[in-house]
Design a protein around this motif. Structure first.
Motif, short mmCIF file in Angstrom:
data_model
loop_
_atom_site.label_atom_id
_atom_site.label_comp_id
_atom_site.label_asym_id
_atom_site.label_seq_id
_atom_site.Cartn_x
_atom_site.Cartn_y
_atom_site.Cartn_z
N LEU A 469 0.69 -1.37 0.03
CA LEU A 469 0.01 -0.10 0.06
C LEU A 469 0.76 1.20 0.11
CD1 LEU A 469 -2.89 -1.15 2.45
CD2 LEU A 469 -2.88 -1.36 -0.04
N SER A 470 1.95 0.93 0.57
CA SER A 470 2.61 2.83 1.10
C SER A 470 3.35 3.14 -0.44
CB SER A 470 3.60 2.38 2.09
OG SER A 470 3.24 1.52 3.21
N ASP A 471 3.37 4.60 -0.37
CA ASP A 471 4.11 5.08 -1.11
C ASP A 471 6.36 4.61 -1.38
OD1 ASP A 471 3.01 6.06 -3.42
OD2 ASP A 471 1.64 6.53 -1.47
N LYS A 472 6.14 5.07 0.90
CA LYS A 472 7.69 4.87 1.43
C LYS A 472 6.75 4.17 2.72
CE LYS A 472 8.80 9.69 -0.70
NZ LYS A 472 9.45 11.25 0.05
N ILE A 473 8.31 3.88 2.76
CA ILE A 473 8.07 3.04 4.25
C ILE A 473 9.28 3.79 5.20
CG2 ILE A 473 8.59 1.26 5.44
CD1 ILE A 473 8.21 -0.21 2.86
N ALA A 474 7.99 3.98 6.64
CA ALA A 474 8.74 4.62 7.22
C ALA A 474 9.51 3.55 8.29
CB ALA A 474 8.09 5.68 8.67
N VAL A 475 10.57 3.26 8.50
CA VAL A 475 11.13 2.50 9.95
C VAL A 475 11.30 2.43 11.32
CG1 VAL A 475 12.44 -0.03 10.16
CG2 VAL A 475 11.50 0.96 8.07
N MET A 476 10.36 2.45 12.43
CA MET A 476 10.41 2.12 13.93
C MET A 476 11.26 1.48 14.76
SD MET A 476 7.00 5.04 14.07
CE MET A 476 7.70 5.51 16.27
N TYR A 477 12.33 1.87 15.31
CA TYR A 477 12.91 1.27 16.53
C TYR A 477 12.80 1.42 17.73
CZ TYR A 477 16.25 -1.79 19.05
OH TYR A 477 16.53 -2.87 19.95
N GLU A 478 12.40 1.29 18.57
CA GLU A 478 11.87 2.04 19.84
C GLU A 478 12.05 3.49 20.10
OE1 GLU A 478 15.85 0.87 22.09
OE2 GLU A 478 15.47 -1.61 23.07
N GLY A 479 11.13 3.86 19.62
CA GLY A 479 10.91 5.28 19.67
C GLY A 479 11.74 6.18 18.64
N GLN A 480 12.26 5.54 17.81
CA GLN A 480 12.48 6.21 17.02
C GLN A 480 13.00 6.16 14.97
OE1 GLN A 480 17.02 7.63 18.18
NE2 GLN A 480 17.26 5.87 19.29
N VAL A 481 12.61 6.99 13.75
CA VAL A 481 12.67 6.44 12.68
C VAL A 481 13.74 5.62 12.70
CG1 VAL A 481 12.37 6.93 10.27
CG2 VAL A 481 10.38 7.54 12.48
N MET A 482 14.64 4.91 11.66
CA MET A 482 15.57 4.26 11.84
C MET A 482 16.40 5.15 10.62
SD MET A 482 17.25 3.10 13.65
CE MET A 482 16.29 4.26 14.91
N GLY A 483 14.96 5.17 9.57
CA GLY A 483 15.02 5.52 8.07
C GLY A 483 13.46 5.66 7.01
N VAL A 484 13.78 6.38 6.78
CA VAL A 484 12.08 6.37 5.41
C VAL A 484 12.48 6.45 4.15
CG1 VAL A 484 10.84 7.90 4.63
CG2 VAL A 484 11.64 8.10 7.08
N VAL A 485 12.34 5.33 3.27
CA VAL A 485 12.46 4.12 2.25
C VAL A 485 11.94 4.61 1.60
CG1 VAL A 485 15.28 3.05 3.77
CG2 VAL A 485 12.62 2.38 3.49
N PRO A 486 12.04 4.12 -0.32
CA PRO A 486 10.91 3.20 -0.71
C PRO A 486 10.47 2.13 -0.27
CG PRO A 486 12.67 4.78 -1.99
CD PRO A 486 13.70 3.83 -0.69
N ALA A 487 9.61 2.14 -1.27
CA ALA A 487 8.37 0.66 -0.82
C ALA A 487 9.14 -0.53 -1.55
CB ALA A 487 7.38 1.30 -1.65
N ASP A 488 9.61 0.07 -2.40
CA ASP A 488 9.88 -1.55 -2.62
C ASP A 488 11.66 -1.56 -2.21
OD1 ASP A 488 11.31 0.26 -3.90
OD2 ASP A 488 10.87 -0.20 -6.06
N THR A 489 12.18 -1.19 -1.00
CA THR A 489 13.33 -1.84 -0.73
C THR A 489 13.55 -3.52 -0.42
OG1 THR A 489 13.57 0.81 0.56
CG2 THR A 489 14.49 -1.15 1.58
N PRO A 490 14.70 -3.40 -0.82
CA PRO A 490 15.00 -4.94 -0.04
C PRO A 490 14.50 -5.42 1.46
CG PRO A 490 17.06 -3.88 -1.46
CD PRO A 490 16.24 -2.70 -0.95
N ILE A 491 13.69 -6.43 1.36
CA ILE A 491 13.28 -7.19 2.59
C ILE A 491 14.44 -7.02 3.77
CG2 ILE A 491 12.30 -9.24 3.89
CD1 ILE A 491 10.07 -7.40 2.58
N HIS A 492 15.77 -7.26 3.54
CA HIS A 492 16.77 -7.54 4.96
C HIS A 492 17.62 -6.33 4.99
CE1 HIS A 492 20.03 -6.62 1.09
NE2 HIS A 492 20.40 -6.02 1.79
N GLU A 493 17.08 -5.02 4.33
CA GLU A 493 17.51 -4.12 4.41
C GLU A 493 16.43 -3.26 5.60
OE1 GLU A 493 18.40 -1.17 1.89
OE2 GLU A 493 19.67 -1.96 0.77
N ILE A 494 14.76 -3.46 5.57
CA ILE A 494 13.53 -3.14 6.45
C ILE A 494 13.87 -4.01 7.67
CG2 ILE A 494 11.60 -3.08 6.89
CD1 ILE A 494 11.10 -2.98 3.31
#
Length: 512
Positions: A469-494
């Motif tokens: 569904l997403s255009d971009k993905i923001a990945v959260m870990y312990e209250g922080q955003v680790m990065g905002v990446v395109p939706a087709d970013t490789p799974i291992h990086e997410i």
């Protein structure tokens, strides 16, 4: 053909309510066999019968070719059956080895030799590449470690037949990969696995055969290599399901910043997660998906945006208007619609009708008033329009919402929020607990809102949903955003970001 398990004509009724009806399940030795079905299809009930937690109303169970009566988990364990439950059966205050040996009686000595048990456990853990400190307390373990402990506990007790109940629900993608590698190792040793799930990609990826349940009955057993996700979805639902989304092209020149979160911080509350200077921006016509293991600050972020929780530092701006720590009513008036994670606790009032629940968001709208009185005829007409447009199955708008299925309750919430024409739509776990048909309906409506120009904040623990569904993905870990990446970013990086590695540090981590 050699079967590890045959369940024949299994029926199970609870106070006259049918959970399983004439279920036949044949599992070959050394295979990964998926038990696939929607929520409420009878998967867990069937496996709880096999593990001795329930007793079937009728039917027979053959294990290794012999008729067996599994009247308790002790009997199942004695037969070599181990079950890894969706909600782990561990005692947090005890150590790993104490959890493993708890309840075992395999020695004649009145004194338990924990050191000897720990040595055996350590050797077993090393063999299966799941090294866990036997003296570590469960309370201090990550979710993935606790699941590995459950697997080792079953192996320690001699299991050669495993039942995994929705095992990927709380894992990062990397941990899912590790789990499926474990499946390969177990089956290469001749062990057998039943994998309970409702996730089609995982069936296609990890399983040899698949039995599909619908409404407590078997609809088919198929070889995974000979089927498709679409065919499995049809078997689950009973009719074809559209699994695709067509998102409109959005002109970047027309996009405006709708949500702007800067430096958001909160003090950690009991059983919560603190936000640690979080930044996030969403534009019109854009879906930003929040990926991350549940409990990493997603709830706190949404609560701060919607005014349900106070931020200690930072700002929240919507369409240029700062609404930091504003009253929830002011947030809604700023053009925010909210599909909450728990629709029963925060989205609807159960002992009220559909019309009344829909009116809750329009109580100050004068067009629904006749002088000092509520114009219920107009509200009922509005509710009827939502029922029709969002395909809500209900006798009428006067039905109490508590009498609707979870999927239809969610459609009511969805319709009520989207018909407000939001500038910002916050959708938290919008498909949680829904069947495939309702899931894709809800998701398609979210995409339609995005195409109409809404900014969408999508929170989900289902990475497949986030990526679809997403255009971009923001990945959260312990209250922080680790990065905002395109939706087709490789799974291992997410996955690496979900485990706490910032996006800009991934290359350094991979090159270590």
């Amino acid at each position: 053909m050699e079967y590890a398990l045959q369940m024949k004509n299994i029926c199970k009724y609870f106070s006259g309510v049918r959970a399983n009806h004439n279920v036949n399940l044949d599992v070959k030795k050394g295979e990964v066999h998926a038990l696939l079905g929607e929520n409420g299809a009878g998967k867990s009930t069937l496996m709880n019968i096999l593990y001795g937690l329930y007793t079937q109303t009728s039917g027979e169970i053959y294990f290794d070719g012999k008729l067996v009566n599994i009247d308790s988990p002790d009997k199942a364990i004695e037969l070599g059956i181990g079950m890894v439950h969706q909600h782990f059966m561990l005692i947090p205050a005890l150590t790993a080895i104490e959890n493993v040996v708890l309840g075992m009686n395999d020695t004649k000595s009145p004194i338990l030799d924990l050191d000897a048990a720990a040595k055996k456990f350590t050797e077993l853990a090393k063999r299966y590449n799941m090294e866990i400190d036997p003296k570590a307390k469960v309370a201090n373990m990550a979710v993935g470690q606790q699941q590995r402990l459950e697997i080792l506990k079953a192996l320690y007790r001699g299991a050669n037949f495993f039942i995994f109940d929705e095992p990927t629900a709380v894992l990062t993608p990397q941990e899912v990969d590790e789990l499926f590698i474990m499946f390969d190792q177990l089956t290469s040793e001749g062990k057998t696995i039943i994998f309970i799930t409702h996730k089609l990609p995982e069936v296609m990826r990890a399983c040899d055969r698949c039995t599909v349940l619908r409404l407590g009955e078997v609809t088919a057993t198929v070889d995974v290599k000979d089927t498709t996700r679409q065919e499995l979805a049809t078997l689950m639902v009973g009719k074809p399901v559209d699994l695709s989304y067509d998102k409109a092209e959005i002109d970047p020149e027309t996009q405006k910043v709708v949500l702007d979160v800067k430096g958001l911080k909160t003090v950690q509350k009991k059983e919560g997660m603190s936000l640690k200077g979080l930044d996030l921006q969403i534009k019109s016509g854009e879906i930003i998906g929040i990926a991350g293991v549940d409990g990493n600050g997603q709830n706190e972020l949404v609560d701060c945006i919607t005014g349900l929780m106070k931020a200690d530092e930072g700002t929240v701006t919507i369409n240029g208007e700062e609404i930091t720590n504003a009253h929830p009513k002011k947030v809604l008036d700023a053009g925010v619609s909210h599909i909450p994670a728990d629709r029963i606790a925060r989205g609807i009032i159960m002992p009220m009708t559909l019309s009344e629940n829909i009116y809750l968001m329009n109580t100050d709208d004068k067009s629904y008033k006749k002088g000092p009185f509520i114009d219920w005829r107009k509200i009922d007409k509005y509710a009827q329009d939502i029922i029709s447009k969002y395909n809500v199955k209900t006798p009428s708008e006067q039905e109490y919402i508590q009498n609707l299925s979870g999927g239809n309750q969610q459609k009511v919430v969805l319709g009520r929020e989207l018909e407000r024409d939001p500038k910002l739509l916050i959708a938290m776990h919008p498909a949680r607990g829904l069947d495939i048909g309702a899931t894709y309906f809800v998701q398609s409506k979210i995409v339609e809102a995005r195409d109409a120009g809404a900014a969408v904040l999508l929170v989900s623990t289902e990475l497949e949903e986030i990526q679809a569904l997403s255009d971009k993905i923001a990945v959260m870990y312990e209250g922080q955003v680790m990065g905002v990446v395109p939706a087709d970013t490789p799974i291992h990086e997410i996955s690496m970001m979900m485990a706490g590695i910032k996006y800009e540090d991934i290359d350094k981590e991979e090159n270590k």
